[in-house]
Design a protein around this motif. Structure first.
Motif, PDB file in Angstrom:
ATOM      1  N   ASP A 103       1.718   6.735   1.122  1.00  0.00           N
ATOM      2  CA  ASP A 103       1.253   5.722   2.020  1.00  0.00           C
ATOM      3  C   ASP A 103      -0.313   5.828   2.008  1.00  0.00           C
ATOM      4  O   ASP A 103      -0.554   6.965   1.968  1.00  0.00           O
ATOM      5  N   HIS A 104      -0.769   4.979   1.088  1.00  0.00           N
ATOM      6  CA  HIS A 104      -2.069   5.019   0.981  1.00  0.00           C
ATOM      7  C   HIS A 104      -2.932   4.511   1.821  1.00  0.00           C
ATOM      8  O   HIS A 104      -4.138   5.295   1.934  1.00  0.00           O
ATOM      9  N   GLU A 105      -2.864   4.279   2.864  1.00  0.00           N
ATOM     10  CA  GLU A 105      -3.523   3.790   3.991  1.00  0.00           C
ATOM     11  C   GLU A 105      -3.285   5.056   5.206  1.00  0.00           C
ATOM     12  O   GLU A 105      -4.320   4.984   5.747  1.00  0.00           O
ATOM     13  N   LYS A 106      -2.145   5.549   5.098  1.00  0.00           N
ATOM     14  CA  LYS A 106      -2.793   7.031   5.530  1.00  0.00           C
ATOM     15  C   LYS A 106      -2.754   8.336   5.065  1.00  0.00           C
ATOM     16  O   LYS A 106      -3.005   8.922   5.941  1.00  0.00           O
ATOM     17  N   ASN A 107      -2.588   7.366   3.493  1.00  0.00           N
ATOM     18  CA  ASN A 107      -2.982   9.070   2.303  1.00  0.00           C
ATOM     19  C   ASN A 107      -1.952  10.082   3.118  1.00  0.00           C
ATOM     20  O   ASN A 107      -2.042  11.037   3.327  1.00  0.00           O
ATOM     21  N   LYS A 108      -0.394   9.829   3.425  1.00  0.00           N
ATOM     22  CA  LYS A 108      -0.060  10.835   3.361  1.00  0.00           C
ATOM     23  C   LYS A 108       1.882  10.357   2.185  1.00  0.00           C
ATOM     24  O   LYS A 108       1.410   9.270   1.757  1.00  0.00           O
ATOM     25  N   ASN A 115       0.971  -1.083   0.256  1.00  0.00           N
ATOM     26  CA  ASN A 115       0.050  -0.091   0.169  1.00  0.00           C
ATOM     27  C   ASN A 115       0.775   1.365  -0.406  1.00  0.00           C
ATOM     28  O   ASN A 115       0.706   2.144   0.394  1.00  0.00           O
ATOM     29  N   HIS A 116       2.065   1.013  -0.942  1.00  0.00           N
ATOM     30  CA  HIS A 116       2.608   2.465  -0.819  1.00  0.00           C
ATOM     31  C   HIS A 116       3.563   2.504  -2.475  1.00  0.00           C
ATOM     32  O   HIS A 116       2.756   1.660  -2.714  1.00  0.00           O
TER      33      HIS A 116
END
Length: 270
Positions: free
Chosen positions: A63-68, A6-7
């Motif tokens: 980082d797609h999980e944390k949207n950062k 997910n990166h």
């Protein structure tokens, strides 16, 4: 290897170095199959997340999980540390982290002078900002390395030259001064870009000279070897000038300095 899922690594597809290590992350399964995306082909989601200008200077990791988004050295350490935690811990020790961060910036800000691309002039190109400090550092690095290697090789040419680092260093600096003085009015806003590329041409020649230092070449073969390398540098200089959309004037000026220097050295040592 432990895959960092997910990166997405946003890389410069026109930069061979970026291509190699980002592809290496995929092949080694440190990132998943869709774990990299070219800067020039950004998806709408990633385009909205990243700092577009910062991503030109420092490679971005989304980082797609944390949207950062993580940038530069930290993004690389996160990928490497996911598979090798101990390496990341060592690299984050303050003195080492400082050194690696400076090294990363040194390469990143000069990468288009190390390996330029014909597409660097387009609006979508991932071209870093100009940084005077790192450009001067790169030029100084090449001048010192070139001066040292040339001082070792010059002895093999049979021109009566003795080992003299300062002589060769002066010649290398003289080349920069010569080109700057005679070409500034022509180059205008391309001056620093050209000088960076010219120093890479010198670095290429220097690296090609290193094998000859370990070979027992006589005077004739040393001169022939040197001539071949100068010819390679000449061709590379022409190629880079074309990429920068410059005519043959910089190459002519570059050759005049080189030939004048050789003639002076021969006359002084007769």
């Amino acid at each position: 290897m432990k895959t960092l899922k997910n990166h997405t690594l946003i890389y410069d597809s026109e930069c061979p170095m970026c291509n190699i290590y980002s592809k290496g992350f995929i092949k080694s399964e440190m990132l998943d199959d869709n774990g990299r995306e070219a800067f020039t082909e950004l998806s709408l989601k990633n385009k909205n997340l990243i700092d577009f200008n910062r991503a030109r200077n420092e490679i971005a990791l989304v980082d797609h999980e944390k949207n950062k988004v993580i940038y530069g050295l930290d993004s690389l350490l996160l990928i490497i540390g996911n598979s090798f935690p101990s390496l990341e811990k060592i690299a984050r020790i303050k003195p080492l982290y400082w050194f690696f961060k400076k090294l990363y910036s040194f390469v990143s800000y000069n990468r288009k002078q190390i390996i330029p691309s014909k597409k660097d002039n387009t609006e979508e190109a991932c071209v870093p900002d100009f940084n005077l400090k790192y450009r001067i550092a790169y030029m100084a690095f090449v001048v010192i390395i070139s001066g040292y290697i040339l001082s070792l090789f010059s002895v093999k040419l049979g021109l009566g030259l003795r080992l003299n680092f300062w002589r060769e260093l002066t010649i290398c600096v003289g080349q920069v001064v010569w080109q700057t003085v005679f070409l500034t009015s022509y180059l205008k806003d391309k001056t620093w870009n050209y000088l960076g590329n010219m120093m890479t041409v010198s670095l290429i020649g220097t690296l090609l000279l290193i094998p000859a230092l370990f070979l027992n070449l006589n005077q004739v073969f040393s001169v022939i070897y040197f001539g071949i390398i100068v010819f390679i540098m000449f061709l590379e200089h022409i190629i880079r000038c074309r990429i920068l959309k410059l005519n043959s004037f910089p190459t002519l000026s570059w050759m005049i300095f080189r030939m004048t220097t050789i003639i002076i050295l021969i006359l002084l040592n007769q």
